[in-house]
Design an enzyme around this catalytic site. Structure first.
Site, PDB file in Angstrom:
ATOM      1  CE  LYS A  51      -5.913   6.324  -5.749  1.00 34.06           C
ATOM      2  NZ  LYS A  51      -4.491   5.967  -5.604  1.00 34.06           N
ATOM      3  CB  SER A 300       1.472   8.423  -8.592  1.00 34.41           C
ATOM      4  OG  SER A 300       2.090   7.261  -8.052  1.00 34.41           O
TER       5      SER A 300
HETATM    6  C1  LIG Z   1      -3.888   5.070  -6.271  1.00 30.68           C
HETATM    7  C2  LIG Z   1      -2.467   5.240  -6.597  1.00 30.68           C
HETATM    8  C3  LIG Z   1      -1.936   4.761  -7.813  1.00 30.68           C
HETATM    9  C4  LIG Z   1      -2.739   3.965  -8.807  1.00 30.68           C
HETATM   10  O1  LIG Z   1      -3.869   4.657  -9.280  1.00 30.68           O
HETATM   11  P1  LIG Z   1      -5.060   3.881  -9.980  1.00 30.68           P
HETATM   12  O2  LIG Z   1      -6.003   4.928 -10.426  1.00 30.68           O
HETATM   13  O3  LIG Z   1      -5.677   2.964  -8.960  1.00 30.68           O
HETATM   14  O4  LIG Z   1      -4.470   3.075 -11.096  1.00 30.68           O
HETATM   15  C5  LIG Z   1      -0.606   5.039  -8.067  1.00 30.68           C
HETATM   16  N1  LIG Z   1       0.170   5.707  -7.193  1.00 30.68           N
HETATM   17  C6  LIG Z   1      -0.302   6.157  -6.021  1.00 30.68           C
HETATM   18  C7  LIG Z   1       0.616   6.890  -5.122  1.00 30.68           C
HETATM   19  C8  LIG Z   1      -1.633   5.953  -5.688  1.00 30.68           C
HETATM   20  O5  LIG Z   1      -2.088   6.412  -4.524  1.00 30.68           O
END
Ligand SMILES: *Cc1c(COP(=O)(O)O)cnc(C)c1O
Length: 317
Positions: A51, A300
């Site tokens: 993010k 992520s």
């Molecule tokens: C925010 C987030 C997601 C999902 O992202 P979106 O853009 O809301 O679909 C996935 N994994 C992690 C670790 C996140 O912080």
């Protein structure tokens, strides 16, 4: 819609602000799926999640403002706090009471105020809107924003740079900013690549919205993939249509499958990943992820309470 030019511009803008994260092969998952499986280690991003890419791009594009605010399940708030501090701007992060303690602490450590408002993301969002309306703050939402999506898309450019023959990318999916950006970048460069979204079974607002054909609300429930919780916004303008148009497959996982993903990444690959970041591995282990060519799993985020992580490794959920 956000296109390749926007994403390339974002990459130039944030190149010095975010980390280019490594990819590494997973021997165990490659054996299991019979194609090369690569782990994109975005949980090693500064602030512990992708993010930072979107937040840094959005903050870099702001004019003069009193500060920045958002409502966030945690990682976006943390990223925005980091990006705001870099520009010397105050940040107020509005969060729901479902957000784990460790994420609140992390926001405070970044010099931002974490304001706990109500038990849902929607209530937290109302407070962020009030700050925007009454106090001159810029509201940077977690996913439904062109600059945020373009920033997340830089992850797609990076993946194809690192794994040019990728056949599919498995993307954790909540509000869809990550998937929209990654898909826009990857499909512009490689129209044949498959983009697979993965959410949890319970409380997946994007899955329910796609089924309904328009954004809908779902009840928020606790999940191991806490970063995937929350609504997509009833007035969603960008991430919903982009996910609808660009995603090839959607997989929904049980809590047990998510726990298995967390456990496997720790024990077989030595990576400490939070629930949302482990859904790709969970889907692969459950036999639900197939690919005709090299498969990239986006890990992520890694912001998980260490005690919760330890409990999952011991087999509890
Ligand atoms: C925010 C987030 C997601 C999902 O992202 P979106 O853009 O809301 O679909 C996935 N994994 C992690 C670790 C996140 O912080």
């Amino acid at each position: 819609m956000v296109g390749l030019d926007d994403i390339r511009a974002a990459q130039d803008r944030i190149g010095g602000l975010v980390r280019r994260t490594p990819v590494k092969p997973s021997a165990s998952l490659s054996d299991l799926l019979d194609v090369p499986v690569w782990l994109k280690c975005e949980h090693r991003q500064l602030t512990g999640a992708f993010k930072l890419r979107g937040a840094s791009n959005a903050v870099a594009r702001l004019g003069k403002v009193a500060g920045v605010t958002t409502a966030s399940t945690g990682n976006h708030g943390r990223a925005l706090a980091h990006a705001a501090r870099h520009r010397g701007l105050p940040a107020v992060i509005c969060v729901s009471s479902l957000v784990p303690r460790n994420k609140l602490d992390a926001i405070a450590e970044l010099g931002a105020e974490a304001r706990v408002i109500g038990a849902s993301q929607d209530q937290a969002f109302d407070e962020a809107r009030r700050l925007q309306r009454d106090e001159g703050f810029a509201l940077i939402p977690p996913f439904d924003h062109a600059d945020v999506i373009a920033g997340q898309g830089t992850l797609g450019l990076e993946i194809l740079d690192q794994i040019p023959d990728a056949g599919a990318i498995a993307v954790p999916l909540s509000g869809g900013g990550l998937l929209a950006g990654v898909a826009a970048a990857a499909k512009a460069l490689r129209p044949d690549i498959r983009i697979i979204g993965i959410s949890m079974e319970r409380g997946a607002a994007m899955a329910a919205s796609l089924a309904a054909g328009h954004p809908v609300e779902v009840a928020e429930v606790e999940t191991l993939a806490d970063s995937l919780g929350g609504g997509i916004g009833l007035t969603n303008r960008l991430s919903f249509p982009m996910v609808r148009d660009l995603m090839d497959d959607l997989i929904l996982l049980t809590e047990g499958e998510i726990a298995a993903g967390i456990r496997h990444l720790a024990q077989a690959d030595g990576e400490m990943v939070e629930g949302a970041g482990a859904v790709g591995a969970g889907a692969a282990l459950a036999g639900r992820l197939r690919a005709g060519g090299p498969l990239v799993l986006i890990l992520s985020g890694g912001n998980i309470d260490p005690a919760a992580h330890a409990a999952i490794l011991e087999g509890g959920a």
